[in-house]
Design an enzyme around this catalytic site. Structure first.
Site, PDB file in Angstrom:
ATOM      1  N   GLN A  13       0.828  -1.218   0.000  1.00  0.00           N
ATOM      2  CA  GLN A  13       0.000   0.000   0.000  1.00  0.00           C
ATOM      3  C   GLN A  13       0.863   1.271   0.000  1.00  0.00           C
ATOM      4  OE1 GLN A  13      -3.878   0.051   2.190  1.00  0.00           O
ATOM      5  NE2 GLN A  13      -2.717  -1.206   3.624  1.00  0.00           N
ATOM      6  N   ILE A  40      14.202  -8.643   1.530  1.00  0.00           N
ATOM      7  CA  ILE A  40      14.959  -7.993   2.618  1.00  0.00           C
ATOM      8  C   ILE A  40      15.450  -8.984   3.670  1.00  0.00           C
ATOM      9  CG2 ILE A  40      13.873  -5.727   2.303  1.00  0.00           C
ATOM     10  CD1 ILE A  40      12.219  -6.370   4.898  1.00  0.00           C
ATOM     11  N   ALA A  63       7.075  -5.369   4.887  1.00  0.00           N
ATOM     12  CA  ALA A  63       6.715  -5.864   6.214  1.00  0.00           C
ATOM     13  C   ALA A  63       5.832  -7.083   6.082  1.00  0.00           C
ATOM     14  CB  ALA A  63       5.980  -4.774   7.006  1.00  0.00           C
ATOM     15  N   THR A  65       2.516  -8.074   7.326  1.00  0.00           N
ATOM     16  CA  THR A  65       1.435  -7.267   7.897  1.00  0.00           C
ATOM     17  C   THR A  65       0.169  -8.071   8.228  1.00  0.00           C
ATOM     18  OG1 THR A  65       0.760  -6.647   5.653  1.00  0.00           O
ATOM     19  CG2 THR A  65       2.177  -5.098   6.820  1.00  0.00           C
ATOM     20  N   THR A 104       4.620   0.759  13.770  1.00  0.00           N
ATOM     21  CA  THR A 104       3.180   0.648  14.020  1.00  0.00           C
ATOM     22  C   THR A 104       2.758   1.078  15.422  1.00  0.00           C
ATOM     23  OG1 THR A 104       1.401  -0.996  14.220  1.00  0.00           O
ATOM     24  CG2 THR A 104       3.602  -1.792  14.594  1.00  0.00           C
ATOM     25  N   ASP A 105       1.514   1.484  15.524  1.00  0.00           N
ATOM     26  CA  ASP A 105       0.902   1.764  16.834  1.00  0.00           C
ATOM     27  C   ASP A 105       0.824   0.496  17.689  1.00  0.00           C
ATOM     28  OD1 ASP A 105      -0.900   0.862  14.780  1.00  0.00           O
ATOM     29  OD2 ASP A 105      -2.554   1.133  16.182  1.00  0.00           O
ATOM     30  N   TYR A 128       2.689  -9.731  16.110  1.00  0.00           N
ATOM     31  CA  TYR A 128       3.044  -8.761  15.060  1.00  0.00           C
ATOM     32  C   TYR A 128       3.668  -7.511  15.694  1.00  0.00           C
ATOM     33  CZ  TYR A 128       2.133  -4.839  11.849  1.00  0.00           C
ATOM     34  OH  TYR A 128       2.248  -3.713  11.084  1.00  0.00           O
ATOM     35  N   TRP A 153      -3.728   1.949  11.076  1.00  0.00           N
ATOM     36  CA  TRP A 153      -4.992   1.860  10.314  1.00  0.00           C
ATOM     37  C   TRP A 153      -4.807   2.324   8.851  1.00  0.00           C
ATOM     38  CZ3 TRP A 153     -10.017   3.379  13.379  1.00  0.00           C
ATOM     39  CH2 TRP A 153      -9.989   2.822  14.670  1.00  0.00           C
TER      40      TRP A 153
HETATM   41  N1  LIG Z   1      -1.519  -1.768   6.978  1.00  0.00           N
HETATM   42  C1  LIG Z   1      -1.688  -1.197   8.176  1.00  0.00           C
HETATM   43  O1  LIG Z   1      -2.817  -0.994   8.647  1.00  0.00           O
HETATM   44  C2  LIG Z   1      -0.493  -0.744   8.968  1.00  0.00           C
HETATM   45  C3  LIG Z   1      -0.695  -0.232  10.259  1.00  0.00           C
HETATM   46  C4  LIG Z   1       0.405   0.188  10.999  1.00  0.00           C
HETATM   47  C5  LIG Z   1       1.680   0.089  10.448  1.00  0.00           C
HETATM   48  N2  LIG Z   1       1.846  -0.423   9.207  1.00  0.00           N
HETATM   49  C6  LIG Z   1       3.214  -0.521   8.672  1.00  0.00           C
HETATM   50  O2  LIG Z   1       3.295   0.293   7.519  1.00  0.00           O
HETATM   51  C7  LIG Z   1       4.238  -0.263   6.598  1.00  0.00           C
HETATM   52  C8  LIG Z   1       3.600  -0.373   5.225  1.00  0.00           C
HETATM   53  O3  LIG Z   1       2.443  -1.196   5.344  1.00  0.00           O
HETATM   54  P1  LIG Z   1       1.509  -1.520   4.107  1.00  0.00           P
HETATM   55  O4  LIG Z   1       0.115  -1.405   4.582  1.00  0.00           O
HETATM   56  O5  LIG Z   1       1.969  -0.787   2.897  1.00  0.00           O
HETATM   57  O6  LIG Z   1       1.848  -3.089   3.958  1.00  0.00           O
HETATM   58  P2  LIG Z   1       1.533  -4.068   2.754  1.00  0.00           P
HETATM   59  O7  LIG Z   1       0.542  -3.465   1.839  1.00  0.00           O
HETATM   60  O8  LIG Z   1       1.265  -5.386   3.381  1.00  0.00           O
HETATM   61  O9  LIG Z   1       2.926  -4.116   1.987  1.00  0.00           O
HETATM   62  C9  LIG Z   1       4.037  -4.745   2.525  1.00  0.00           C
HETATM   63  C10 LIG Z   1       4.872  -5.194   1.353  1.00  0.00           C
HETATM   64  O10 LIG Z   1       6.054  -5.833   1.871  1.00  0.00           O
HETATM   65  C11 LIG Z   1       6.333  -6.888   1.000  1.00  0.00           C
HETATM   66  N3  LIG Z   1       7.212  -7.871   1.611  1.00  0.00           N
HETATM   67  C12 LIG Z   1       6.892  -8.825   2.515  1.00  0.00           C
HETATM   68  N4  LIG Z   1       7.974  -9.564   2.799  1.00  0.00           N
HETATM   69  C13 LIG Z   1       8.990  -9.071   2.056  1.00  0.00           C
HETATM   70  C14 LIG Z   1      10.343  -9.418   1.916  1.00  0.00           C
HETATM   71  N5  LIG Z   1      10.879 -10.449   2.575  1.00  0.00           N
HETATM   72  N6  LIG Z   1      11.111  -8.683   1.093  1.00  0.00           N
HETATM   73  C15 LIG Z   1      10.576  -7.674   0.393  1.00  0.00           C
HETATM   74  N7  LIG Z   1       9.295  -7.293   0.463  1.00  0.00           N
HETATM   75  C16 LIG Z   1       8.511  -7.995   1.299  1.00  0.00           C
HETATM   76  C17 LIG Z   1       4.978  -7.472   0.670  1.00  0.00           C
HETATM   77  O11 LIG Z   1       5.079  -8.269  -0.472  1.00  0.00           O
HETATM   78  P3  LIG Z   1       4.133  -9.553  -0.638  1.00  0.00           P
HETATM   79  O12 LIG Z   1       2.793  -9.008  -1.021  1.00  0.00           O
HETATM   80  O13 LIG Z   1       4.832 -10.326  -1.707  1.00  0.00           O
HETATM   81  O14 LIG Z   1       4.111 -10.264   0.683  1.00  0.00           O
HETATM   82  C18 LIG Z   1       4.153  -6.210   0.464  1.00  0.00           C
HETATM   83  O15 LIG Z   1       4.209  -5.774  -0.872  1.00  0.00           O
HETATM   84  C19 LIG Z   1       4.670  -1.602   7.210  1.00  0.00           C
HETATM   85  O16 LIG Z   1       5.878  -1.401   7.910  1.00  0.00           O
HETATM   86  C20 LIG Z   1       3.577  -1.915   8.220  1.00  0.00           C
HETATM   87  O17 LIG Z   1       4.057  -2.715   9.277  1.00  0.00           O
HETATM   88  C21 LIG Z   1       0.791  -0.839   8.449  1.00  0.00           C
END
Ligand SMILES: NC(=O)c1ccc[n+]([C@@H]2O[C@H](COP(=O)([O-])OP(=O)(O)OC[C@H]3O[C@@H](n4cnc5c(N)ncnc54)[C@H](OP(=O)(O)O)[C@@H]3O)[C@@H](O)[C@H]2O)c1
Length: 292
Positions: A13, A40, A63, A65, A104-105, A128, A153
């Site tokens: 995202q 990574i 990440a 997630t 994250t929160d 997580y 969120w």
């Molecule tokens: N989503 C939320 O509500 C939320 C809330 C708080 C914090 N965050 C943090 O915000 C950040 C961005 O989140 P997001 O919502 O954009 O997450 P996301 O949509 O799940 O994207 C994470 C990306 O990381 C990739 N990934 C997973 N394992 C990997 C690896 N070993 N090497 C390289 N890439 C890898 C995933 O690829 P695959 O699809 O191939 O697995 C996915 O494209 C993260 O650090 C997350 O922890 C998110």
């Protein structure tokens, strides 16, 4: 010569929104990678990417997630959210690369009654959150020149998230139950991406100095998941009835925080990042989704 910004998790995202906004920062060459082009968790691949690109900034959007799945898929969640962050931070230190890492929160225990400050003690409620907390610590240990941005969120037009799930279910069902005793602040991934690029640009132009440490970013305003669903219904013009239920009626494998609100003022004060209210951003996202 342009400075390089290396982005991991480029098709998630946040990575997706960064890629949409990147052309506005013409002083940089962006390299977006995904799991196939830069895993990574692979120390050799990370070292090679740094040798090849010598990035000025590394933005870690990758990440694990899947919050509930992490409870049982522990080894992989830890490898991606913690061990790999240490690997990236070590390369950043070696190559004098500024690291922007997203957390994250969920590092907090969710029992607060006033917005969490960046320096408040962490006490994750679920696995997580534990892995993300360990990732924060490894980032700081191996590369003190790290900016950690905790967010919450997150939603966007891309990928899987609460907004898209609600819109889909509201089209399929006549009634939906949504928890009304967990509160927080939504984050439109586009706004978070803009905040990150604002920091990069402000540091690059010398308008701001790079100040490592912990920061919080979400949209402003405090709502429950039920409030969020109700707004999605209104903006998306759905007729489905949304009912509020207590968390006890919706058990999940991973515990969820009751209070997830973070104080976001530091990122505004230090870097001049604009804080954006949640509802107009939700409107933008839903209008974009519905016009596609
Ligand atoms: N989503 C939320 O509500 C939320 C809330 C708080 C914090 N965050 C943090 O915000 C950040 C961005 O989140 P997001 O919502 O954009 O997450 P996301 O949509 O799940 O994207 C994470 C990306 O990381 C990739 N990934 C997973 N394992 C990997 C690896 N070993 N090497 C390289 N890439 C890898 C995933 O690829 P695959 O699809 O191939 O697995 C996915 O494209 C993260 O650090 C997350 O922890 C998110």
């Amino acid at each position: 010569m342009k400075h390089t910004i290396l982005v991991s998790g480029g098709y998630g995202q946040l990575g997706f929104e960064l890629e949409r906004l990147a052309p506005a920062l013409s002083a940089f060459e962006f390299i977006f990678t995904d799991r196939d082009t830069l895993d990574i968790t692979d120390p050799g691949a990370v070292a090679k990417a740094f040798e090849q690109h010598k990035p000025a900034f590394f933005i870690n959007c990758a990440a694990y997630t899947a919050v509930d799945k992490a409870e049982t898929d522990r080894e992989l969640a830890l490898a991606i959210n913690a061990t790999a962050v240490g690997i990236i931070a070590t390369s950043c230190q070696k190559h004098n690369t500024k690291l922007i890492h997203i957390s994250t929160d969920y590092v907090f225990n969710g029992k607060g009654t006033s917005p969490y400050q960046p320096d408040d003690a962490a006490e994750p409620l679920n696995y997580y959150g534990e892995t993300k907390y360990q990732g924060e610590q490894l980032a700081m240990k191996h590369n003190p020149d790290t900016v950690i941005i905790r967010t919450a969120w997150v939603y966007s037009e891309h990928g899987n998230n609460f907004v898209k799930t609600m819109l889909r279910l509201m089209g399929e069902r006549q009634e939906l139950n949504v928890v009304n005793d967990q509160v927080g602040s939504p984050t439109y991934a586009k706004d978070l991406a803009a905040a990150i690029l604002h920091i990069v640009n402000a540091v690059h132009t010398g308008e701001k100095t790079f100040q490592p440490g912990y920061y919080h970013y979400s949209n402003t305003g405090v709502i429950s998941w039920f409030d969020f669903a109700t707004a999605i219904k209104e903006i998306g013009q759905k007729s489905c009835e949304v009912k509020g239920i207590p968390s006890s009626a919706y058990p999940t494998p991973a515990a969820r925080p009751g209070y997830s609100v973070m104080d976001t003022h530091k990122i505004q004060q230090v870097y001049g990042v604009a804080l954006v209210p949640w509802r107009p951003s939700l409107e933008t996202c839903i209008h974009r989704l519905q016009s596609n």
